[in-house]
Write a protein that holds these residues in place. Structure first.
Motif, PDB file in Angstrom:
ATOM      1  N   ASP A 237      71.978   9.260  16.402  1.00  0.00           N
ATOM      2  CA  ASP A 237      71.784   8.102  17.271  1.00  0.00           C
ATOM      3  C   ASP A 237      70.896   7.070  16.579  1.00  0.00           C
ATOM      4  O   ASP A 237      70.091   7.396  15.708  1.00  0.00           O
ATOM      5  CB  ASP A 237      71.154   8.539  18.594  1.00  0.00           C
ATOM      6  CG  ASP A 237      71.106   7.415  19.622  1.00  0.00           C
ATOM      7  OD1 ASP A 237      71.920   6.474  19.526  1.00  0.00           O
ATOM      8  OD2 ASP A 237      70.254   7.485  20.519  1.00  0.00           O
ATOM      9  N   THR A 238      71.019   5.815  17.005  1.00  0.00           N
ATOM     10  CA  THR A 238      70.208   4.759  16.425  1.00  0.00           C
ATOM     11  C   THR A 238      68.733   4.997  16.704  1.00  0.00           C
ATOM     12  O   THR A 238      68.360   5.612  17.710  1.00  0.00           O
ATOM     13  CB  THR A 238      70.595   3.396  16.996  1.00  0.00           C
ATOM     14  OG1 THR A 238      70.323   3.390  18.407  1.00  0.00           O
ATOM     15  CG2 THR A 238      72.065   3.086  16.758  1.00  0.00           C
ATOM     16  N   THR A 239      67.893   4.490  15.840  1.00  0.00           N
ATOM     17  CA  THR A 239      66.458   4.642  16.037  1.00  0.00           C
ATOM     18  C   THR A 239      66.011   3.931  17.304  1.00  0.00           C
ATOM     19  O   THR A 239      65.223   4.477  18.084  1.00  0.00           O
ATOM     20  CB  THR A 239      65.695   4.110  14.815  1.00  0.00           C
ATOM     21  OG1 THR A 239      66.134   4.822  13.652  1.00  0.00           O
ATOM     22  CG2 THR A 239      64.198   4.284  14.983  1.00  0.00           C
ATOM     23  N   THR A 267      65.357  10.348  11.326  1.00  0.00           N
ATOM     24  CA  THR A 267      66.132   9.186  10.878  1.00  0.00           C
ATOM     25  C   THR A 267      66.893   9.480   9.587  1.00  0.00           C
ATOM     26  O   THR A 267      67.325   8.548   8.897  1.00  0.00           O
ATOM     27  CB  THR A 267      65.209   7.972  10.665  1.00  0.00           C
ATOM     28  OG1 THR A 267      64.186   8.313   9.704  1.00  0.00           O
ATOM     29  CG2 THR A 267      64.546   7.543  11.960  1.00  0.00           C
ATOM     30  N   ASN A 270      70.816   8.259  10.301  1.00  0.00           N
ATOM     31  CA  ASN A 270      71.212   7.331  11.360  1.00  0.00           C
ATOM     32  C   ASN A 270      71.123   5.863  10.964  1.00  0.00           C
ATOM     33  O   ASN A 270      70.925   4.992  11.794  1.00  0.00           O
ATOM     34  CB  ASN A 270      70.380   7.578  12.622  1.00  0.00           C
ATOM     35  CG  ASN A 270      68.938   7.097  12.492  1.00  0.00           C
ATOM     36  OD1 ASN A 270      68.449   6.851  11.382  1.00  0.00           O
ATOM     37  ND2 ASN A 270      68.261   6.965  13.614  1.00  0.00           N
ATOM     38  N   GLY A 273      73.751   4.186  13.082  1.00  0.00           N
ATOM     39  CA  GLY A 273      73.763   5.208  14.114  1.00  0.00           C
ATOM     40  C   GLY A 273      74.857   5.128  15.158  1.00  0.00           C
ATOM     41  O   GLY A 273      75.421   4.074  15.426  1.00  0.00           O
ATOM     42  N   GLY A 300      68.842   6.710   7.039  1.00  0.00           N
ATOM     43  CA  GLY A 300      68.160   5.808   7.951  1.00  0.00           C
ATOM     44  C   GLY A 300      66.795   5.400   7.434  1.00  0.00           C
ATOM     45  O   GLY A 300      66.516   5.466   6.229  1.00  0.00           O
TER      46      GLY A 300
END
Length: 358
Positions: A237-239, A267, A270, A273, A300
């Motif tokens: 998932d995105t940060t 991270t 992602n 993400g 990420g």
């Protein structure tokens, strides 16, 4: 983008902020940077150097990096030269857990007592799919778990450690008994009792589990003993999405009487993400081929305690939340591995070439 419930709920989280403004961890807890001159008083992982594992074990990328030359070496350095979290679990015998922890930390720190090591404890066995719905943990299994934890803790000793406890803990929602969470709570108490170990229990990911399930899970797993929780430990998932989810979970925990908690976010993969439902094959998500690709796996934000930096391209809203409630971004998962956890050089190179972060 923030959800309406999150905006409303921030007033509850703000109530907990008064407690956060005091000591980072209650007096009974270990703090990774405790006693280090000039170290942060608001973040237990900040103000001390983060060590890098340079050995050949644990599917380490470092030996491959050392052998590489030219542009290949430069790409592999984007992973190998980062402070990574390494996983330890039942594949190490109970009797060996002490020496395994001791030797790993010795390699990461090179004997420097100021240096932080990052450890992931994944000791529940069986777990993940095997835990549902028939997983069983006999009295002997539970004794073995406690013995392993005791030995591993002895191996950590006074070293400075950030410890993530039991990724994929959300599988406890389908486990047939409370025994797994009771064991995690034992580990939470044992590791937090160490003088310089800061513990984060896995808290799930944006879509799993629900807030009520997560609060119940963390309560039984010993959230009261530790600094906080870890998110996105095996997901992408995105940060920003995880920051907002994490603050929502803080709100729910504060309402249940567990305020003054913080969290860390994985991270490692992602950089572009996505949630599981946003890709066609969640069991085998695609790798990114360029920095312009979306909803694919790439490196990420690098491991850091500078969680609100403008270099991470967070919204102002998310950066502000991160500044107040996120201790660190860590590389907990290892998307450069494949198959049974083996290092995959071509995969690592593709991840390093496509990341949007320096």
């Amino acid at each position: 983008m923030a959800n309406r419930w999150l905006i409303v709920g921030l007033t509850v989280v703000a109530t907990a902020a008064a407690a956060v403004a005091g000591p980072v961890v209650p007096a009974w807890g270990g703090v990774a940077n405790g006693g280090q001159p000039g170290a942060s008083r608001t973040d237990p992982l900040a103000g001390i150097p983060w060590g890098i594992y340079t050995g050949p074990n644990y599917n380490s990328i470092y030996p491959d990096y050392q052998r590489a030359r030219g542009s290949i070496r430069g790409l592999l350095a984007r992973i190998a030269r980062r402070p990574l979290a390494f996983w330890f679990g039942a594949w190490f015998a109970d009797a060996d857990a002490r020496s395994v922890a001791r030797d790993f930390i010795a390699s990461v720190t090179a004997g420097d007592p100021r240096v932080l090591s990052q450890v992931v404890v994944f000791r529940l066995d069986p777990w993940e799919g095997d835990a549902c719905p028939h997983g069983s943990w006999s009295a002997a299994d539970q004794r073995s778990y406690r013995s392993w934890v005791d030995n591993f803790a002895a191996g950590i000793g006074r070293a400075r450690v950030a410890l993530v406890l039991q990724p994929d803990l959300a599988f406890s929602t389908c486990a047939p008994s409370h025994a797994p969470l009771d064991m995690v709570a034992y580990a939470a108490r044992r590791f937090t009792a160490l003088p310089h170990t800061t513990v984060y229990i896995d808290g799930g990911v944006h879509y799993w589990p629900s807030f009520s399930q997560a609060v119940s899970m963390l309560e039984q797993a010993g959230i009261r003993y530790v600094r906080g929780f870890a998110l996105n430990t095996s997901e992408f998932d995105t940060t920003g999405g995880e920051i907002e989810y994490g603050v929502g979970l803080l709100r729910a925990l504060a309402a249940a009487g567990y305020g003054a908690k913080h969290f860390v976010i994985n991270t490692a993969g992602n950089g572009a993400g996505f949630l599981n439902g946003q890709v066609s094959d969640p069991s085998n998500p695609p790798l990114c081929h360029s920095r312009a690709d979306a909803r694919c796996i790439t490196l990420g934000i690098p491991p850091t305690t500078h969680v609100a930096s403008s270099a991470w391209h967070l919204s102002g809203y998310d950066a502000n939340l991160a500044f107040h409630y996120v201790d660190a971004y860590m590389w907990i998962d290892r998307p450069w591995l494949s198959g049974p956890g083996a290092f995959n050089r071509s995969r690592a190179l593709q991840l390093a070439a496509s990341t949007p972060f320096p």
